[in-house]
Design a protein around this motif. Structure first.
Motif, PDB file in Angstrom:
ATOM      1  N   VAL A  47       9.014  -7.068   3.305  1.00  0.00           N
ATOM      2  CA  VAL A  47       8.028  -8.331   2.997  1.00  0.00           C
ATOM      3  C   VAL A  47       8.689  -8.907   2.505  1.00  0.00           C
ATOM      4  CG1 VAL A  47       6.115  -8.539   0.739  1.00  0.00           C
ATOM      5  CG2 VAL A  47       6.576  -5.855   1.913  1.00  0.00           C
ATOM      6  N   GLY A  48       7.778 -10.870   2.561  1.00  0.00           N
ATOM      7  CA  GLY A  48       8.194 -11.714   2.400  1.00  0.00           C
ATOM      8  C   GLY A  48       7.087 -12.569   2.584  1.00  0.00           C
ATOM      9  N   PHE A  49       6.738 -13.995   1.409  1.00  0.00           N
ATOM     10  CA  PHE A  49       5.762 -14.537   0.819  1.00  0.00           C
ATOM     11  C   PHE A  49       6.676 -16.050   1.052  1.00  0.00           C
ATOM     12  CE2 PHE A  49       8.296 -13.370  -3.156  1.00  0.00           C
ATOM     13  CZ  PHE A  49       8.251 -14.629  -3.446  1.00  0.00           C
ATOM     14  N   ASN A  50       5.370 -16.563   0.969  1.00  0.00           N
ATOM     15  CA  ASN A  50       5.293 -17.961   1.136  1.00  0.00           C
ATOM     16  C   ASN A  50       4.388 -19.181   0.086  1.00  0.00           C
ATOM     17  OD1 ASN A  50       6.011 -20.539   1.810  1.00  0.00           O
ATOM     18  ND2 ASN A  50       5.401 -20.778   4.322  1.00  0.00           N
ATOM     19  N   PHE A  51       4.517 -19.719  -1.016  1.00  0.00           N
ATOM     20  CA  PHE A  51       3.834 -20.265  -1.543  1.00  0.00           C
ATOM     21  C   PHE A  51       3.757 -21.400  -1.384  1.00  0.00           C
ATOM     22  CE2 PHE A  51       3.799 -16.432  -4.210  1.00  0.00           C
ATOM     23  CZ  PHE A  51       2.833 -16.664  -4.851  1.00  0.00           C
ATOM     24  N   SER A  52       2.777 -22.574  -1.429  1.00  0.00           N
ATOM     25  CA  SER A  52       2.524 -23.716  -1.308  1.00  0.00           C
ATOM     26  C   SER A  52       1.780 -24.570  -1.497  1.00  0.00           C
ATOM     27  CB  SER A  52       1.668 -23.905   0.368  1.00  0.00           C
ATOM     28  OG  SER A  52       2.322 -25.246   1.552  1.00  0.00           O
ATOM     29  N   ASN A  53       2.241 -25.114  -2.614  1.00  0.00           N
ATOM     30  CA  ASN A  53       1.947 -26.508  -3.544  1.00  0.00           C
ATOM     31  C   ASN A  53       0.619 -24.765  -4.820  1.00  0.00           C
ATOM     32  OD1 ASN A  53       2.275 -29.158  -2.384  1.00  0.00           O
ATOM     33  ND2 ASN A  53       0.127 -28.248  -0.879  1.00  0.00           N
ATOM     34  N   GLY A  54       1.539 -24.304  -5.058  1.00  0.00           N
ATOM     35  CA  GLY A  54       1.050 -23.342  -6.201  1.00  0.00           C
ATOM     36  C   GLY A  54       0.084 -22.007  -5.176  1.00  0.00           C
ATOM     37  N   ARG A  55      -0.296 -22.042  -4.106  1.00  0.00           N
ATOM     38  CA  ARG A  55      -1.026 -20.956  -4.113  1.00  0.00           C
ATOM     39  C   ARG A  55      -0.049 -20.065  -3.073  1.00  0.00           C
ATOM     40  NH1 ARG A  55      -2.189 -23.176   0.934  1.00  0.00           N
ATOM     41  NH2 ARG A  55      -1.950 -25.676   1.352  1.00  0.00           N
ATOM     42  N   LEU A  56      -0.624 -18.999  -2.730  1.00  0.00           N
ATOM     43  CA  LEU A  56      -0.037 -18.566  -1.601  1.00  0.00           C
ATOM     44  C   LEU A  56      -0.376 -18.453  -0.472  1.00  0.00           C
ATOM     45  CD1 LEU A  56       1.519 -15.423  -1.582  1.00  0.00           C
ATOM     46  CD2 LEU A  56      -0.446 -14.432  -1.589  1.00  0.00           C
ATOM     47  N   ALA A  57       0.769 -18.686   0.765  1.00  0.00           N
ATOM     48  CA  ALA A  57      -0.118 -19.360   2.325  1.00  0.00           C
ATOM     49  C   ALA A  57       0.262 -17.962   2.825  1.00  0.00           C
ATOM     50  CB  ALA A  57       0.878 -20.838   2.341  1.00  0.00           C
ATOM     51  N   GLN A  58       1.613 -17.608   3.042  1.00  0.00           N
ATOM     52  CA  GLN A  58       1.567 -15.761   3.839  1.00  0.00           C
ATOM     53  C   GLN A  58       2.263 -15.462   3.149  1.00  0.00           C
ATOM     54  OE1 GLN A  58       2.582 -17.309   7.638  1.00  0.00           O
ATOM     55  NE2 GLN A  58       4.329 -15.896   8.197  1.00  0.00           N
ATOM     56  N   VAL A  59       2.029 -14.265   3.725  1.00  0.00           N
ATOM     57  CA  VAL A  59       2.710 -12.842   3.608  1.00  0.00           C
ATOM     58  C   VAL A  59       2.797 -12.444   4.101  1.00  0.00           C
ATOM     59  CG1 VAL A  59       2.822 -10.738   2.348  1.00  0.00           C
ATOM     60  CG2 VAL A  59       2.050 -12.767   1.161  1.00  0.00           C
ATOM     61  N   THR A  60       4.189 -11.699   4.281  1.00  0.00           N
ATOM     62  CA  THR A  60       4.685 -10.900   6.212  1.00  0.00           C
ATOM     63  C   THR A  60       5.170  -9.778   5.858  1.00  0.00           C
ATOM     64  OG1 THR A  60       5.199 -13.109   6.863  1.00  0.00           O
ATOM     65  CG2 THR A  60       6.304 -11.433   8.026  1.00  0.00           C
ATOM     66  N   VAL A  61       4.251  -8.629   6.388  1.00  0.00           N
ATOM     67  CA  VAL A  61       4.851  -7.734   6.362  1.00  0.00           C
ATOM     68  C   VAL A  61       5.786  -6.690   7.947  1.00  0.00           C
ATOM     69  CG1 VAL A  61       3.716  -5.077   5.689  1.00  0.00           C
ATOM     70  CG2 VAL A  61       3.051  -7.229   4.777  1.00  0.00           C
ATOM     71  N   ALA A  62       6.178  -6.423   7.523  1.00  0.00           N
ATOM     72  CA  ALA A  62       7.347  -6.227   8.943  1.00  0.00           C
ATOM     73  C   ALA A  62       7.648  -4.885   8.281  1.00  0.00           C
ATOM     74  CB  ALA A  62       8.631  -7.131   9.049  1.00  0.00           C
ATOM     75  N   GLN A  89      -4.293 -12.816  -5.696  1.00  0.00           N
ATOM     76  CA  GLN A  89      -4.780 -13.242  -5.119  1.00  0.00           C
ATOM     77  C   GLN A  89      -4.804 -12.966  -3.287  1.00  0.00           C
ATOM     78  OE1 GLN A  89      -3.124 -17.325  -4.951  1.00  0.00           O
ATOM     79  NE2 GLN A  89      -1.893 -16.831  -6.264  1.00  0.00           N
ATOM     80  N   THR A  90      -5.456 -13.852  -3.127  1.00  0.00           N
ATOM     81  CA  THR A  90      -5.571 -12.862  -1.414  1.00  0.00           C
ATOM     82  C   THR A  90      -5.142 -14.694  -0.497  1.00  0.00           C
ATOM     83  OG1 THR A  90      -7.877 -12.287  -1.700  1.00  0.00           O
ATOM     84  CG2 THR A  90      -7.438 -12.752   0.402  1.00  0.00           C
ATOM     85  N   PRO A  91      -3.957 -13.758  -0.108  1.00  0.00           N
ATOM     86  CA  PRO A  91      -3.090 -14.937   0.373  1.00  0.00           C
ATOM     87  C   PRO A  91      -3.718 -15.555   2.031  1.00  0.00           C
ATOM     88  CG  PRO A  91      -1.892 -13.154   1.407  1.00  0.00           C
ATOM     89  CD  PRO A  91      -3.295 -12.794   0.687  1.00  0.00           C
ATOM     90  N   GLU A  92      -3.527 -16.738   3.090  1.00  0.00           N
ATOM     91  CA  GLU A  92      -4.375 -17.457   3.684  1.00  0.00           C
ATOM     92  C   GLU A  92      -4.141 -16.808   4.887  1.00  0.00           C
ATOM     93  OE1 GLU A  92      -3.400 -21.562   3.642  1.00  0.00           O
ATOM     94  OE2 GLU A  92      -3.518 -21.788   2.002  1.00  0.00           O
ATOM     95  N   ASN A  93      -2.881 -16.443   5.117  1.00  0.00           N
ATOM     96  CA  ASN A  93      -2.696 -15.023   6.178  1.00  0.00           C
ATOM     97  C   ASN A  93      -1.831 -14.190   5.874  1.00  0.00           C
ATOM     98  OD1 ASN A  93      -3.770 -16.869   8.318  1.00  0.00           O
ATOM     99  ND2 ASN A  93      -2.356 -18.321   7.986  1.00  0.00           N
ATOM    100  N   ILE A  94      -1.880 -12.966   6.618  1.00  0.00           N
ATOM    101  CA  ILE A  94      -1.016 -11.517   6.767  1.00  0.00           C
ATOM    102  C   ILE A  94      -0.368 -11.572   7.938  1.00  0.00           C
ATOM    103  CG2 ILE A  94      -0.800  -9.227   5.416  1.00  0.00           C
ATOM    104  CD1 ILE A  94      -3.431  -9.773   3.233  1.00  0.00           C
ATOM    105  N   VAL A  95       0.524 -11.727   7.703  1.00  0.00           N
ATOM    106  CA  VAL A  95       1.660 -11.317   9.333  1.00  0.00           C
ATOM    107  C   VAL A  95       1.772  -9.939   8.758  1.00  0.00           C
ATOM    108  CG1 VAL A  95       2.867 -11.491  10.706  1.00  0.00           C
ATOM    109  CG2 VAL A  95       2.119 -13.259   9.384  1.00  0.00           C
ATOM    110  N   LEU A  96       0.966  -8.950  10.043  1.00  0.00           N
ATOM    111  CA  LEU A  96       1.558  -7.423  10.472  1.00  0.00           C
ATOM    112  C   LEU A  96       2.745  -7.822  10.822  1.00  0.00           C
ATOM    113  CD1 LEU A  96       1.441  -4.902   8.868  1.00  0.00           C
ATOM    114  CD2 LEU A  96      -0.595  -4.250  10.105  1.00  0.00           C
ATOM    115  N   ALA A  97       3.472  -7.052  11.502  1.00  0.00           N
ATOM    116  CA  ALA A  97       4.590  -7.115  12.498  1.00  0.00           C
ATOM    117  C   ALA A  97       4.873  -5.892  12.572  1.00  0.00           C
ATOM    118  CB  ALA A  97       5.761  -8.095  11.870  1.00  0.00           C
ATOM    119  N   PHE A  98       5.855  -5.577  13.725  1.00  0.00           N
ATOM    120  CA  PHE A  98       6.740  -3.993  13.889  1.00  0.00           C
ATOM    121  C   PHE A  98       7.701  -5.030  15.071  1.00  0.00           C
ATOM    122  CE2 PHE A  98       1.794  -2.975  13.443  1.00  0.00           C
ATOM    123  CZ  PHE A  98       1.991  -1.838  12.769  1.00  0.00           C
TER     124      PHE A  98
END
Length: 100
Positions: A47-62, A89-98
Motif C-alpha cells: 500500500v502506498g499513499f500520497n497527500f497533497s496540501n493536507g488532503r489524501l490525494a491517492q492510495v495505491t493497493v498493489a 477520510q476518502t481519498p480522491e483516487n484509489i488505485v487497485l493493481a495486480f
C-alpha cells in the motif's frame, strides 16, 4: 559548533512540521491496511499513499498476483472500506493493481 546548532534548529523545525506527522501516521495506517487486507483476502498487498496540501490525494493497493478467490467488485469494496476506515477520510483516487 555551528554545525551542531544548525542540526538542532533543523531537527526542531522538522519535529514541529506537519509533514513529519503525516508521514509517520500514514505509515501506521499503511501497515494497518496491509494487515487488514491480508486477513480478509489471504494475500498481503503493498500500500502506498500520497497527500497533497493536507488532503489524501491517492492510495495505491498493489497485490503480487491476481486474487481469483474474490470477484473484482467485492475486492474493490473491501479495499475501499479498509482505506476509508484507516485513513479516516476518502481519498480522491484509489488505485487497485495486480502484478502479473
Amino acid at each position: 559548533m555551528y554545525r551542531i546548532a544548525a542540526i538542532l534548529i533543523l531537527a526542531l523545525g522538522l519535529a514541529a512540521c506537519d509533514a513529519v506527522n503525516t508521514m509517520t501516521d500514514g505509515l501506521k495506517h499503511v501497515q494497518a491496511i496491509e494487515s487488514d487486507l491480508a486477513t480478509s483476502t489471504g494475500v498481503r498487498p503493498k500500500v502506498g499513499f500520497n497527500f497533497s496540501n493536507g488532503r489524501l490525494a491517492q492510495v495505491t493497493v498493489a497485490y503480487p498476483k491476481l486474487n481469483e478467490a474474490k470477484p473484482l467488485r467485492e475486492l474493490a469494496e473491501t479495499v475501499r472500506a479498509s482505506v476509508t476506515r484507516e485513513f479516516k477520510q476518502t481519498p480522491e483516487n484509489i488505485v487497485l493493481a495486480f502484478s502479473l
